[in-house]
Design a protein around this motif. Structure first.
Motif, mmCIF file in Angstrom:
data_model
loop_
_atom_site.group_PDB
_atom_site.id
_atom_site.type_symbol
_atom_site.label_atom_id
_atom_site.label_comp_id
_atom_site.label_asym_id
_atom_site.label_seq_id
_atom_site.Cartn_x
_atom_site.Cartn_y
_atom_site.Cartn_z
ATOM 1 N N ASP A 52 1.094 52.114 -123.084
ATOM 2 C CA ASP A 52 1.370 51.492 -124.383
ATOM 3 C C ASP A 52 2.856 51.690 -124.633
ATOM 4 O O ASP A 52 3.297 52.751 -125.086
ATOM 5 C CB ASP A 52 0.535 52.140 -125.485
ATOM 6 N N GLU A 53 3.619 50.666 -124.313
ATOM 7 C CA GLU A 53 5.081 50.777 -124.355
ATOM 8 C C GLU A 53 5.596 51.065 -125.756
ATOM 9 O O GLU A 53 6.495 51.884 -125.956
ATOM 10 C CB GLU A 53 5.709 49.492 -123.823
ATOM 11 N N LYS A 54 5.017 50.412 -126.742
ATOM 12 C CA LYS A 54 5.522 50.556 -128.115
ATOM 13 C C LYS A 54 5.266 51.949 -128.685
ATOM 14 O O LYS A 54 6.068 52.479 -129.439
ATOM 15 C CB LYS A 54 4.886 49.486 -129.004
ATOM 16 N N GLN A 55 4.139 52.561 -128.295
ATOM 17 C CA GLN A 55 3.787 53.875 -128.825
ATOM 18 C C GLN A 55 4.267 55.019 -127.936
ATOM 19 O O GLN A 55 4.204 56.186 -128.340
ATOM 20 C CB GLN A 55 2.265 53.974 -128.998
ATOM 21 N N GLY A 56 4.737 54.701 -126.735
ATOM 22 C CA GLY A 56 5.194 55.756 -125.830
ATOM 23 C C GLY A 56 4.061 56.628 -125.329
ATOM 24 O O GLY A 56 4.219 57.850 -125.181
ATOM 25 N N THR A 57 2.909 56.004 -125.045
ATOM 26 C CA THR A 57 1.742 56.754 -124.601
ATOM 27 C C THR A 57 1.097 56.063 -123.405
ATOM 28 O O THR A 57 1.431 54.913 -123.061
ATOM 29 C CB THR A 57 0.690 56.881 -125.716
ATOM 30 N N VAL A 58 0.150 56.768 -122.785
ATOM 31 C CA VAL A 58 -0.674 56.175 -121.742
ATOM 32 C C VAL A 58 -2.129 56.493 -122.057
ATOM 33 O O VAL A 58 -2.474 57.626 -122.396
ATOM 34 C CB VAL A 58 -0.280 56.682 -120.338
ATOM 35 N N PHE A 59 -2.977 55.479 -121.996
ATOM 36 C CA PHE A 59 -4.412 55.654 -122.181
ATOM 37 C C PHE A 59 -5.042 55.972 -120.831
ATOM 38 O O PHE A 59 -4.808 55.261 -119.851
ATOM 39 C CB PHE A 59 -5.051 54.398 -122.767
ATOM 40 N N ILE A 60 -5.847 57.018 -120.791
ATOM 41 C CA ILE A 60 -6.520 57.415 -119.559
ATOM 42 C C ILE A 60 -8.018 57.319 -119.799
ATOM 43 O O ILE A 60 -8.573 58.018 -120.651
ATOM 44 C CB ILE A 60 -6.142 58.843 -119.148
ATOM 45 N N THR A 61 -8.674 56.442 -119.049
ATOM 46 C CA THR A 61 -10.104 56.227 -119.206
ATOM 47 C C THR A 61 -10.845 56.750 -117.987
ATOM 48 O O THR A 61 -10.498 56.417 -116.850
ATOM 49 C CB THR A 61 -10.425 54.733 -119.400
ATOM 50 N N ASN A 62 -11.864 57.563 -118.231
ATOM 51 C CA ASN A 62 -12.739 58.043 -117.172
ATOM 52 C C ASN A 62 -13.876 57.042 -117.029
ATOM 53 O O ASN A 62 -14.713 56.913 -117.916
ATOM 54 C CB ASN A 62 -13.279 59.432 -117.521
ATOM 55 N N GLY A 63 -13.887 56.322 -115.919
ATOM 56 C CA GLY A 63 -14.883 55.279 -115.734
ATOM 57 C C GLY A 63 -16.303 55.799 -115.710
ATOM 58 O O GLY A 63 -17.238 55.110 -116.128
ATOM 59 N N ALA A 64 -16.488 57.019 -115.236
ATOM 60 C CA ALA A 64 -17.836 57.581 -115.131
ATOM 61 C C ALA A 64 -18.410 57.954 -116.489
ATOM 62 O O ALA A 64 -19.610 57.792 -116.736
ATOM 63 C CB ALA A 64 -17.822 58.796 -114.215
ATOM 64 N N THR A 65 -17.569 58.452 -117.386
ATOM 65 C CA THR A 65 -18.052 58.929 -118.692
ATOM 66 C C THR A 65 -17.727 57.980 -119.838
ATOM 67 O O THR A 65 -18.164 58.193 -120.966
ATOM 68 C CB THR A 65 -17.432 60.301 -119.008
ATOM 69 N N ASN A 66 -16.930 56.924 -119.546
ATOM 70 C CA ASN A 66 -16.513 55.976 -120.587
ATOM 71 C C ASN A 66 -15.712 56.644 -121.691
ATOM 72 O O ASN A 66 -15.688 56.162 -122.823
ATOM 73 C CB ASN A 66 -17.709 55.237 -121.192
ATOM 74 N N SER A 67 -15.073 57.750 -121.402
ATOM 75 C CA SER A 67 -14.249 58.445 -122.384
ATOM 76 C C SER A 67 -12.781 58.119 -122.150
ATOM 77 O O SER A 67 -12.342 57.921 -121.017
ATOM 78 C CB SER A 67 -14.472 59.955 -122.288
ATOM 79 N N THR A 68 -12.031 58.061 -123.250
ATOM 80 C CA THR A 68 -10.606 57.724 -123.169
ATOM 81 C C THR A 68 -9.785 58.722 -123.956
ATOM 82 O O THR A 68 -10.145 59.090 -125.077
ATOM 83 C CB THR A 68 -10.348 56.309 -123.717
ATOM 84 N N VAL A 69 -8.673 59.159 -123.354
ATOM 85 C CA VAL A 69 -7.717 60.008 -124.056
ATOM 86 C C VAL A 69 -6.373 59.294 -124.075
ATOM 87 O O VAL A 69 -6.080 58.464 -123.220
ATOM 88 C CB VAL A 69 -7.576 61.396 -123.395
ATOM 89 N N ASN A 70 -5.562 59.625 -125.076
ATOM 90 C CA ASN A 70 -4.256 59.020 -125.236
ATOM 91 C C ASN A 70 -3.210 60.118 -125.104
ATOM 92 O O ASN A 70 -3.191 61.061 -125.900
ATOM 93 C CB ASN A 70 -4.158 58.329 -126.596
ATOM 94 N N VAL A 71 -2.341 60.006 -124.096
ATOM 95 C CA VAL A 71 -1.392 61.066 -123.781
ATOM 96 C C VAL A 71 0.031 60.580 -124.044
ATOM 97 O O VAL A 71 0.426 59.491 -123.607
ATOM 98 C CB VAL A 71 -1.533 61.509 -122.312
ATOM 99 N N LYS A 72 0.808 61.392 -124.754
ATOM 100 C CA LYS A 72 2.200 61.066 -125.024
ATOM 101 C C LYS A 72 3.031 61.241 -123.759
ATOM 102 O O LYS A 72 2.930 62.257 -123.066
ATOM 103 C CB LYS A 72 2.743 61.983 -126.130
ATOM 104 N N VAL A 73 3.853 60.238 -123.462
ATOM 105 C CA VAL A 73 4.743 60.328 -122.297
ATOM 106 C C VAL A 73 6.181 60.130 -122.763
ATOM 107 O O VAL A 73 6.562 60.620 -123.818
ATOM 108 C CB VAL A 73 4.323 59.317 -121.208
ATOM 109 N N GLY A 74 6.992 59.392 -122.020
ATOM 110 C CA GLY A 74 8.384 59.192 -122.403
ATOM 111 C C GLY A 74 8.573 57.964 -123.276
ATOM 112 O O GLY A 74 7.623 57.420 -123.845
ATOM 113 N N GLU A 75 9.801 57.508 -123.356
ATOM 114 C CA GLU A 75 10.147 56.390 -124.233
ATOM 115 C C GLU A 75 9.984 55.055 -123.511
ATOM 116 O O GLU A 75 10.543 54.842 -122.446
ATOM 117 C CB GLU A 75 11.593 56.538 -124.719
ATOM 118 N N ALA A 76 9.176 54.185 -124.086
ATOM 119 C CA ALA A 76 8.922 52.839 -123.572
ATOM 120 C C ALA A 76 8.390 52.840 -122.142
ATOM 121 O O ALA A 76 9.011 52.299 -121.228
ATOM 122 C CB ALA A 76 10.183 51.986 -123.667
ATOM 123 N N PRO A 77 7.225 53.440 -121.919
ATOM 124 C CA PRO A 77 6.627 53.371 -120.578
ATOM 125 C C PRO A 77 6.232 51.937 -120.263
ATOM 126 O O PRO A 77 5.636 51.241 -121.089
ATOM 127 C CB PRO A 77 5.395 54.277 -120.700
#
Length: 362
Positions: A52-77
């Motif tokens: 997510d370039e605007k928020q500076g994050t990356v969404f990580i989805t576990n396909g097996a559990t259908n769970s998603t976490v949002n992790v802060k990374v750098g500027e404009a990924p």
């Protein structure tokens, strides 16, 4: 090239040489950099990463559990690449010139690596050698990250944006939108050569490691070139108008070219270099992904807010599925039977369940 990448499919800057594109009226939010590597699937962990370039994050989805976490990374990924061997993911943050290294188990940033504020754009991983490569638009240096130590070295290759790797022979292919050449670096030997492939406006790239063939789209000439990795012979194959993306099924040796201008996909026999079918898809498609296991092909229709599904066996369109707004990058979770697209507007990614289609295709 960044201005072109952000606006090519929406009209605006740099379209004088491609008059058809001036007809497009849809305009995206400003300041967004489109990258076909905005979403990636890691078969080693079964996780999907979407920036997510605007928020500076990356969404990580576990396909097996259908769970998603949002992790802060750098500027404009703007891009992400994965190592299926180590389970790590590498997020390229174009605005601050860094790469965030994520642990595949803990879904956390374990280190941030500086790769230079020279508009880094492309990132790719060779899992066999545990090496990460980062291109820079406004630098003549290719940055190379050692996956074991996270140490960064550089090699002079000239400015480059696009990147692809044949992991088996450790060849790294680089190109720029304004270049007439592919630049080929062998990671093992360090040898470097230039491969002419025609006039400017190279866009998409794909490799079939089984046949040692590299495919590059040329948007101005409405064709792609097939480069033999062994003989270096270049073959030109006509396509539709403004070919902007290409993907390969290494099992069937079929090549799929997305034609943005006439909203079709050219299906090419990799053995004969002949177009065997031209299929209508959605409005102004931009990205494509292949599931070799089921022989299904997925096309992201950027202006159609949809994904077209192609049956690779019959060379026919199966269906069109709804996606988010302006999908511009796409990947397949071949293990779990889901397709993920990165969207220009919120939500930043969409999951599409294709398990029923996959079962029917088997």
């Amino acid at each position: 090239m960044h201005a072109m990448l952000a606006t090519l499919l929406f009209g605006g800057m740099g379209i004088a040489s491609v008059p058809l594109m001036a007809q497009v009226s849809l305009e995206p939010p400003t300041g967004v950099l489109l990258n076909v590597r905005a979403v990636a699937f890691n078969p080693g962990t079964g996780k999907i990463y979407a920036v997510d370039e605007k928020q500076g994050t990356v969404f990580i989805t576990n396909g097996a559990t259908n769970s998603t976490v949002n992790v802060k990374v750098g500027e404009a990924p703007d891009a992400v690449a994965v190592n299926p061997v180590t389970g790590r993911a590498y997020v390229l943050n174009t605005a601050d010139g860094t790469v965030s290294v994520l642990d595949g188990k803990r879904d956390a940033v374990i280190v941030t690596v500086n790769v230079g504020k020279t508009s880094p754009y492309g990132i790719a991983v060779n899992g066999i050698t545990n090496t990460i490569y980062v291109t820079n638009t406004y630098s003549n240096l290719l940055r190379i990250i050692d996956g074991a130590t996270n140490a960064v070295t550089s090699i002079k290759t000239g400015s480059a944006d696009g990147i692809a790797i044949n992991r088996k022979i450790d060849n790294i292919y680089l190109f720029g939108y304004e270049s007439n050449n592919l630049k080929v670096l062998n990671g093992a030997s360090g040898t470097f050569r230039v491969q002419p492939v025609g006039r400017m406006h190279l866009w998409g790239i794909a490799i079939n490691p089984a046949t040692h063939t590299v495919y590059v789209t040329r948007t101005l000439d409405s064709d792609i070139v097939a480069v033999d990795e062994n003989s270096h012979v270049v073959t030109t194959i006509p396509t539709g108008t403004i070919p902007c993306a290409v993907a390969v099924n290494p099992v069937t040796n079929m090549v799929y070219v997305v034609n943005y201008g006439d909203e079709t996909v050219s299906v090419i026999d990799g053995a004969t270099h002949h177009v065997v079918a031209t299929l209508p898809v959605g409005k102004h498609p931009q990205a494509i992904a292949v599931d070799p296991k089921t022989n299904l092909v997925y096309v992201a229709n950027t202006h159609g807010n949809s994904v077209t599904v192609i049956d690779g066996a019959s060379h026919s369109v199966l269906t069109t599925l709804g996606a988010g707004k302006n999908p511009y990058a796409i990947t397949v979770d071949a293990k779990d039977g889901k397709v993920y697209v990165a969207n220009l507007s919120e939500p930043s990614f969409t999951m599409i369940d294709v398990r029923t289609l996959r079962k029917a295709a088997r």
